[in-house]
Design a protein around this motif. Structure first.
Motif, short mmCIF file in Angstrom:
data_model
loop_
_atom_site.label_atom_id
_atom_site.label_comp_id
_atom_site.label_asym_id
_atom_site.label_seq_id
_atom_site.Cartn_x
_atom_site.Cartn_y
_atom_site.Cartn_z
N VAL A 504 8.98 5.26 -4.96
CA VAL A 504 8.36 6.50 -4.50
C VAL A 504 9.32 7.23 -3.57
N LEU A 505 9.60 8.49 -3.89
CA LEU A 505 10.47 9.33 -3.07
C LEU A 505 9.65 10.36 -2.30
N SER A 506 10.09 10.64 -1.09
CA SER A 506 9.52 11.73 -0.30
C SER A 506 10.62 12.27 0.60
N LYS A 507 10.85 13.57 0.53
CA LYS A 507 11.87 14.24 1.33
C LYS A 507 13.23 13.57 1.19
N GLY A 508 13.54 13.14 -0.04
CA GLY A 508 14.85 12.59 -0.32
C GLY A 508 15.05 11.14 0.02
N ASN A 509 14.00 10.47 0.52
CA ASN A 509 14.11 9.06 0.90
C ASN A 509 13.12 8.21 0.12
N ILE A 510 13.46 6.95 -0.09
CA ILE A 510 12.53 6.02 -0.72
C ILE A 510 11.55 5.52 0.32
N ILE A 511 10.24 5.69 0.05
CA ILE A 511 9.23 5.25 1.00
C ILE A 511 8.42 4.07 0.48
N ALA A 512 8.61 3.69 -0.79
CA ALA A 512 7.90 2.53 -1.33
C ALA A 512 8.58 2.04 -2.60
N LYS A 513 8.54 0.70 -2.79
CA LYS A 513 8.98 0.05 -4.03
C LYS A 513 7.94 -1.03 -4.33
N ASP A 514 7.22 -0.90 -5.44
CA ASP A 514 6.14 -1.87 -5.69
C ASP A 514 5.55 -1.62 -7.07
N ARG A 515 4.56 -2.45 -7.45
CA ARG A 515 3.76 -2.17 -8.62
C ARG A 515 2.97 -0.90 -8.36
N VAL A 516 2.69 -0.13 -9.41
CA VAL A 516 2.09 1.19 -9.23
C VAL A 516 0.71 1.10 -8.60
N TYR A 517 -0.11 0.15 -9.06
CA TYR A 517 -1.46 0.10 -8.51
C TYR A 517 -1.47 -0.36 -7.06
N ASN A 518 -0.45 -1.11 -6.65
CA ASN A 518 -0.33 -1.43 -5.22
C ASN A 518 -0.02 -0.18 -4.41
N ILE A 519 0.86 0.65 -4.96
CA ILE A 519 1.22 1.91 -4.30
C ILE A 519 0.02 2.83 -4.17
N LEU A 520 -0.76 2.94 -5.26
CA LEU A 520 -1.88 3.87 -5.27
C LEU A 520 -3.08 3.36 -4.48
N SER A 521 -2.97 2.17 -3.95
CA SER A 521 -4.04 1.67 -3.09
C SER A 521 -3.73 1.92 -1.61
N GLN A 522 -2.57 2.56 -1.33
CA GLN A 522 -2.16 2.81 0.05
C GLN A 522 -2.25 4.32 0.33
N ASN A 523 -3.25 4.70 1.08
CA ASN A 523 -3.51 6.12 1.34
C ASN A 523 -2.34 6.82 2.03
N SER A 524 -1.63 6.13 2.90
CA SER A 524 -0.52 6.76 3.61
C SER A 524 0.59 7.18 2.65
N ILE A 525 0.87 6.35 1.65
CA ILE A 525 1.89 6.68 0.65
C ILE A 525 1.39 7.81 -0.26
N ILE A 526 0.14 7.74 -0.68
CA ILE A 526 -0.44 8.79 -1.52
C ILE A 526 -0.30 10.15 -0.83
N GLU A 527 -0.64 10.19 0.44
CA GLU A 527 -0.61 11.45 1.17
C GLU A 527 0.81 11.95 1.37
N GLU A 528 1.72 11.07 1.75
CA GLU A 528 3.10 11.49 2.04
C GLU A 528 3.82 11.96 0.79
N ALA A 529 3.54 11.33 -0.35
CA ALA A 529 4.28 11.63 -1.58
C ALA A 529 3.53 12.53 -2.54
N ASN A 530 2.40 13.11 -2.11
CA ASN A 530 1.62 14.01 -2.96
C ASN A 530 1.15 13.33 -4.25
N LEU A 531 0.84 12.05 -4.15
CA LEU A 531 0.27 11.35 -5.29
C LEU A 531 -1.25 11.53 -5.25
N LYS A 532 -1.95 10.88 -6.15
CA LYS A 532 -3.40 11.04 -6.19
C LYS A 532 -4.02 9.80 -6.79
N GLU A 533 -5.11 9.34 -6.18
CA GLU A 533 -5.80 8.20 -6.77
C GLU A 533 -6.43 8.62 -8.09
#
Length: 566
Positions: A504-533
């Protein structure tokens, strides 16, 4: 009162034997909000072009039957007159920009209507602020990312006085959060103005997060269903048409729930009464699988890149590896640096810091041509890649440049076209393809080269579910043979189902490396990277399922028809 009326309407493009639209009978009433969906090649974009006047003024062909837009026959008037009734956001935004800057482009309608300058500035600022693009008012449109271009196009239509607003695949290039906001903006326009809204889109789950009056399903140039979303979702018509149902609807059907129109299942909160059915279905499933430990084929260390010496880095301190025979998803918001990162990997852009190693060898000095033998790159916008007039020649272009014999070229081109669902069009001119078909054409032109790593920038944007599934099955097949796949995608469904890992990239930096469903269970990453549950998370919460990651894994495995092992 009907503002759009098709009566026994048929349209046949010049040069094609068969009509693209066949005996269309459809009325859209004033103030309605209508979703028109259909697989690629179903005729939905052609229908849109008839409504906004691009047919017959830009695309020529034979018209039979009758089409009325607010009482006029569009083909008997100028495209300018039609545009006074119908405002359009095109799927391909590059063909829509007219201004040298974002502000000038949005101001175009105001200028045509001789709006006073002060009022014009206020209107432009209001429209850009509504789509979070005010900071880019002086930027050149063509320098923007695909999602940013989409938002500028939406700002332009907000400045329109047209009573009918037509959105042609408005979600195609948007990150998940921006897509959600786009649908909210469209809904807000509808509620505040009572304009007639027509949305051409195949991402049904995303569109139905806001209320829709009616859904029209097209296939093979005909209307095969027309009714309230509750009616269509409770039947099999959406899936049978090659479209994807909302994920929570798929779960309900996996659990053998008998759906009825009266259940109003277009609103996800109404599935709560089926909680026990969902829990029973989930309880019979296994648990999640572990990732395989695979060899590294490409390694990035401390990569940084910027376009100009006196500007900030677009990407910085990038460290990750790509495993042999894996699918790696690159996620993040529009403008996060995803496309720039993949241009650096492919050699189109040269990183100023860091190093890239292919099988242990530093490839910094490799030419673009040498990298292309190992790393294939498919751009987000197909218009930037296509150079040939004929479809066959476009796919054969790279092989010919590498001196491959014509007999081998034909065999490999035909195979690539079959994989991408374009074999029947092999003799067609490129100009006859839809935007989604052009995307598949550019993918075929890379697949034919047999690279060891394939980089795909939004490969399924604009693709219907049938072609999406067929293409992803192909990627899984070549993945099993050891080819590594890197996907930039805004499609969380795709990432969850097919990616082994995600970055997961945000503002040119990597903010997460993981399985996708682990990433989408973290609200802070969803919000920072403009993802969506996704609606899988929502239905799990509604039904009281605590281990959401395991629930998603079970859904993915059953959807693919496999087994989850303990």
């Amino acid at each position: 009162m009907a503002v759009i009326s098709f009566r026994n309407f048929t349209f046949n493009y010049h040069g094609l034997k068969s009509p693209t639209l066949k005996n269309i009978n459809l009325e859209i009433k004033e103030g309605e909000k209508v979703l028109i969906a259909g697989p690629s090649g179903s005729g939905k974009s052609t229908l849109a072009h008839c409504i906004n006047g691009l047919i017959p003024f830009s695309y020529k062909g034979k018209i039979q039957g009758e089409l009325l837009i607010k009482g006029i026959k569009p083909h008997e008037h100028s495209i300018y007159e039609v545009s006074e009734y119908v405002g359009t956001i095109l799927q391909d935004q590059d063909g829509q920009f007219v201004g040298l800057s974002v502000g000038e482009d949005v101001a175009f309608t105001f200028e045509n209507n001789n709006v006073p300058q002060k009022e014009m500035f206020e209107g432009v600022n209001t429209a850009l602020e509504a789509v979070d693009m005010l900071d880019y008012i002086n930027e050149t449109p063509h320098n923007l990312s695909g999602g940013q271009k989409q938002r500028v196009s939406m700002a332009g239509i907000l400045a329109s006085d047209a009573d009918i607003l037509l959105f042609d695949e408005p979600l195609a290039n948007l990150d998940p959060a921006s897509g959600k906001k786009a649908m909210e903006i469209i809904d807000e326009i509808h509620r505040k103005t009572n304009k007639t809204i027509i949305i051409i889109e195949h991402r049904i789950e995303d569109v139905l997060e806001q209320s829709i009056d009616r859904m029209v399903v097209m296939n093979s140039g005909e209307i095969i269903a027309n009714g309230h979303p509750d009616k269509l979702l409770s039947s099999s018509i959406i899936k049978d048409s090659g479209l994807r149902e909302p994920l929570y609807i798929e779960v309900l059907k996996m659990a053998n729930v008998k759906l009825e129109e009266k259940d109003k299942i277009s609103q996800i909160q109404n599935v709560e009464k089926y909680s026990l059915d969902i829990q029973d279905w989930y309880s019979t499933k296994g648990r999640r699988r572990e990732l395989e430990n695979k060899d590294t084929i490409l390694k990035l260390e401390n990569i940084a890149y910027k376009y100009f010496e006196d500007t900030p880095y677009i990407i910085d301190n990038i460290n990750f590896d790509i495993k042999r025979g894996e699918i790696l998803a690159i996620l993040g918001n529009n403008g996060a640096g995803k496309s720039t990162l993949l241009k650096v990997i492919s050699g189109i852009a040269k990183n100023q810091k860091g190093s890239i190693h292919y099988k242990g060898e530093n490839i910094q000095q490799w030419t673009v041509r040498k990298r292309a033998e190992k790393i294939g790159y498919v751009m987000q916008n197909p218009n930037y890649m296509i150079t040939q007039a004929k479809i066959f020649d476009e796919v054969a272009f790279g092989l010919r440049n590498f001196g491959v014999k014509e007999s081998e070229i034909e065999e490999r081109v035909f195979e690539a076209l079959k994989i991408c669902g374009l074999y029947s069009y092999r003799k067609w001119p490129v100009t006859a393809l839809s935007y989604g078909q052009k995307k598949r054409l550019t993918i075929a032109s890379i697949l034919v080269m047999n690279p060891e790593i394939i980089i795909l920038d939004e490969p399924t944007a604009g693709q219907d579910y049938k072609n999406y599934k067929e293409f992803m099955r192909f990627l899984e097949d070549i993945k099993e043979k050891g080819t590594s796949i890197v996907l930039i995608t805004h499609d969380m469904h795709l990432a969850m189902e097919y990616a082994d890992r995600a970055i997961v990239l945000s503002k040119g930096n990597i903010i997460a490396k993981d399985r996708v469903y682990n990433i989408l269970s973290q609200n802070s990453i969803i919000e920072e990277a403009n993802l969506k549950e996704t609606s899988l998370t929502k239905i799990a919460n509604i039904c009281g399922i605590e281990d959401i990651n395991s629930f998603i894994e079970c859904f993915i495995t059953e959807e693919k028809g496999g087994e989850v092992h303990e």
